[in-house]
Design a protein around this motif. Structure first.
Motif, mmCIF file in Angstrom:
data_model
loop_
_atom_site.group_PDB
_atom_site.id
_atom_site.type_symbol
_atom_site.label_atom_id
_atom_site.label_comp_id
_atom_site.label_asym_id
_atom_site.label_seq_id
_atom_site.Cartn_x
_atom_site.Cartn_y
_atom_site.Cartn_z
ATOM 1 N N SER A 146 24.359 -14.569 -31.092
ATOM 2 C CA SER A 146 23.168 -15.427 -31.069
ATOM 3 C C SER A 146 23.516 -16.816 -30.548
ATOM 4 N N SER A 147 24.660 -17.347 -30.981
ATOM 5 C CA SER A 147 25.068 -18.684 -30.527
ATOM 6 C C SER A 147 25.421 -18.686 -29.041
ATOM 7 N N PRO A 153 22.247 -18.767 -19.618
ATOM 8 C CA PRO A 153 20.893 -19.000 -19.111
ATOM 9 C C PRO A 153 20.081 -17.716 -18.894
ATOM 10 N N ALA A 154 20.763 -16.618 -18.588
ATOM 11 C CA ALA A 154 20.054 -15.376 -18.252
ATOM 12 C C ALA A 154 19.872 -14.455 -19.456
ATOM 13 N N ARG A 159 18.319 -9.412 -22.249
ATOM 14 C CA ARG A 159 17.641 -8.773 -23.374
ATOM 15 C C ARG A 159 16.600 -7.776 -22.873
ATOM 16 N N PHE A 160 15.852 -8.152 -21.830
ATOM 17 C CA PHE A 160 14.815 -7.273 -21.286
ATOM 18 C C PHE A 160 15.421 -5.950 -20.817
ATOM 19 N N PHE A 161 16.588 -6.028 -20.153
ATOM 20 C CA PHE A 161 17.227 -4.815 -19.631
ATOM 21 C C PHE A 161 18.209 -4.201 -20.641
ATOM 22 N N GLU A 166 23.540 -8.896 -24.955
ATOM 23 C CA GLU A 166 22.240 -8.712 -25.607
ATOM 24 C C GLU A 166 22.103 -7.314 -26.205
ATOM 25 N N LYS A 167 22.717 -6.349 -25.583
ATOM 26 C CA LYS A 167 22.713 -4.994 -26.144
ATOM 27 C C LYS A 167 23.506 -4.974 -27.447
ATOM 28 N N ARG A 168 24.671 -5.636 -27.437
ATOM 29 C CA ARG A 168 25.498 -5.698 -28.647
ATOM 30 C C ARG A 168 24.790 -6.481 -29.743
#
Length: 429
Positions: A146-147, A153-154, A159-161, A166-168
């Motif tokens: 999260s940090s 920036p992306a 997260r969208f993909f 973001e998957k982890r």
């Protein structure tokens, strides 16, 4: 610049007071921070503004100020110290060759404590085998990933993909929330079957006082775990390093410990004035939360004349503030507990607190840390319990200097390898 937003960083105590107290309503967490931490913290107290924050603060403040909770905290910390931490140190001392990562050990100690205090759940991270507890690992991953969003920036695209970090993060957050909700449901079921809960952990208190919304209690308790998990362990990690470098201070603390007949008794730990000052001095140089940021909701002008435009990220910097000659004098670089002390008429030390806006280690103003006294209780109990029996010796080469890492909470890069030695009889004259 912070992304496409302007950022102003300050270490001026007058500006800090302006942000945290005088114009508190103008400086919020803001969407830029809330959105990055929302998947993990949801609507918990550390990730909300306005009426939601006021309500949670009021509810939490009431519970934190009860004598029964303070007694419960003392019992939890004493049990973890004597049943787990001291036996691990004793085993390492007997071996003579065992090298412990003190940062990891203290994080486990703090995580066990904060989970028992918050949930009434014991993750048992500090067993002799130092196990990889599933909830602890998921919580660490969720906090760290999260940090990372603040430096990625992306992250929204990722997260969208559902790729990369973001998957982890999605997996870790799912594990944390699933586990937390399971405990909430079990507590609610227990409450439904009894007129009142025997347990006095925070979750039981919230549920018993009528706050039964599953999302509300889950989010608020996860926030408390985050707040208590790394802050005390970070402070203690640096504290033991500083003691190694300053044997004079260690000797003074040992004198204070030897004057106490039973370090597990709260009143005696509370009265360890020199130890308290030493911990404050440690957190001046190595604050557990090294920086903190807010979002300006409207145009403003600070006491030093700085013009702040609506939408600006404003950051105050406890790490820098602790190292400023203007605040602490020409000896600011010295580890000097005496700067927090003065002698009373009888020649005994008396603690002299500092302006919280010059020393915002626990924040200040309306958002000042609710767990401040509990943190000091835990830290002083550890210091007294450990130093009374052991000497903590860094297992590092001569000339080694640890590196300070500042994320959501501070870390010592690469951990803190130490050997534990039994402490013999000392001449403390």
């Amino acid at each position: 610049m912070f992304g496409n937003r302007h950022q102003i960083i300050t270490a001026n105590p007058a500006n800090v007071q302006h942000i945290l107290k005088t114009h508190f309503d103008n400086y919020h967490k803001g969407r830029i921070f809330i959105t990055r931490l929302y998947d993990f913290l949801g609507d918990g107290i550390f990730n909300v503004d306005g009426e939601s924050w006021k309500f949670q603060r009021q509810v939490s403040s009431h519970e934190f100020n009860t004598k029964s909770l303070r007694k419960f905290v003392r019992t939890v910390v004493d049990t973890e110290l004597h049943d787990r931490l001291i036996p691990i140190f004793s085993g390492a001392a007997t071996s003579g060759e065992t090298v412990l990562d003190l940062q990891d050990v203290l994080q486990r100690f703090a995580f066990d404590n904060v989970c028992k205090i918050s949930f009434g759940f014991d993750p048992a991270c500090l067993l002799p085998s130092l196990p990889e507890a599933e909830f602890a690992v998921a919580f660490e991953d969720a906090a760290k990933l999260s940090s990372q969003r603040f430096r990625t920036p992306a992250w929204k695209i990722m997260r969208f993909f559902n790729v990369g970090s973001e998957k982890r993060l999605k997996i870790a957050v799912s594990q944390v929330h699933e586990f937390a909700r399971k405990i909430v449901r079990e507590k609610k079921q227990e409450l439904a079957e009894k007129s009142s809960l025997e347990s006095v952990d925070l979750l039981s208190r919230f549920l018993s006082s009528g706050h039964s919304d599953e999302n509300f209690v889950t989010d608020i308790v996860i926030s408390f775990i985050l707040a208590g998990r790394d802050t005390t362990s970070a402070a203690l990690t640096w504290f033991f390093w500083l003691l190694h470098k300053h044997p004079r201070v260690e000797k003074e603390i040992l004198k204070e410990i030897k004057q106490k007949s039973d370090v597990a008794v709260f009143e005696e730990v509370k009265d360890m004035i020199y130890t308290h000052a030493s911990l404050c001095e440690c957190m001046r140089l190595y604050p557990p939360v090294p920086v903190d940021s807010k979002l300006a909701m409207n145009d403003d002008i600070w006491p030093d004349g700085t013009v702040v435009k609506k939408g600006t990220i404003v950051t105050y910097h406890p790490y820098a503030m602790g190292r400023m000659e203007e605040i602490w004098g020409s000896d600011w670089a010295e580890f000097k507990p005496e700067r927090w002390l003065e002698r009373d008429e009888g020649g005994k030390w008396r603690f002299v607190g500092r302006d919280p806006y010059s020393y915002p280690a626990f924040q200040a103003g309306p958002r000042i840390c609710l767990g401040k006294e509990m943190a000091f209780l835990q830290m002083k109990t550890v210091v007294a319990g450990v130093l009374n029996r052991f000497k903590v010796v860094p297992a590092v080469e001569d000339g080694f200097e640890p590196k300070f890492l500042g994320y959501l909470t501070s870390k010592m890069q690469g951990g803190f390898p130490v050997r534990i030695e039994e402490r013999g009889e000392l001449n403390l004259d």
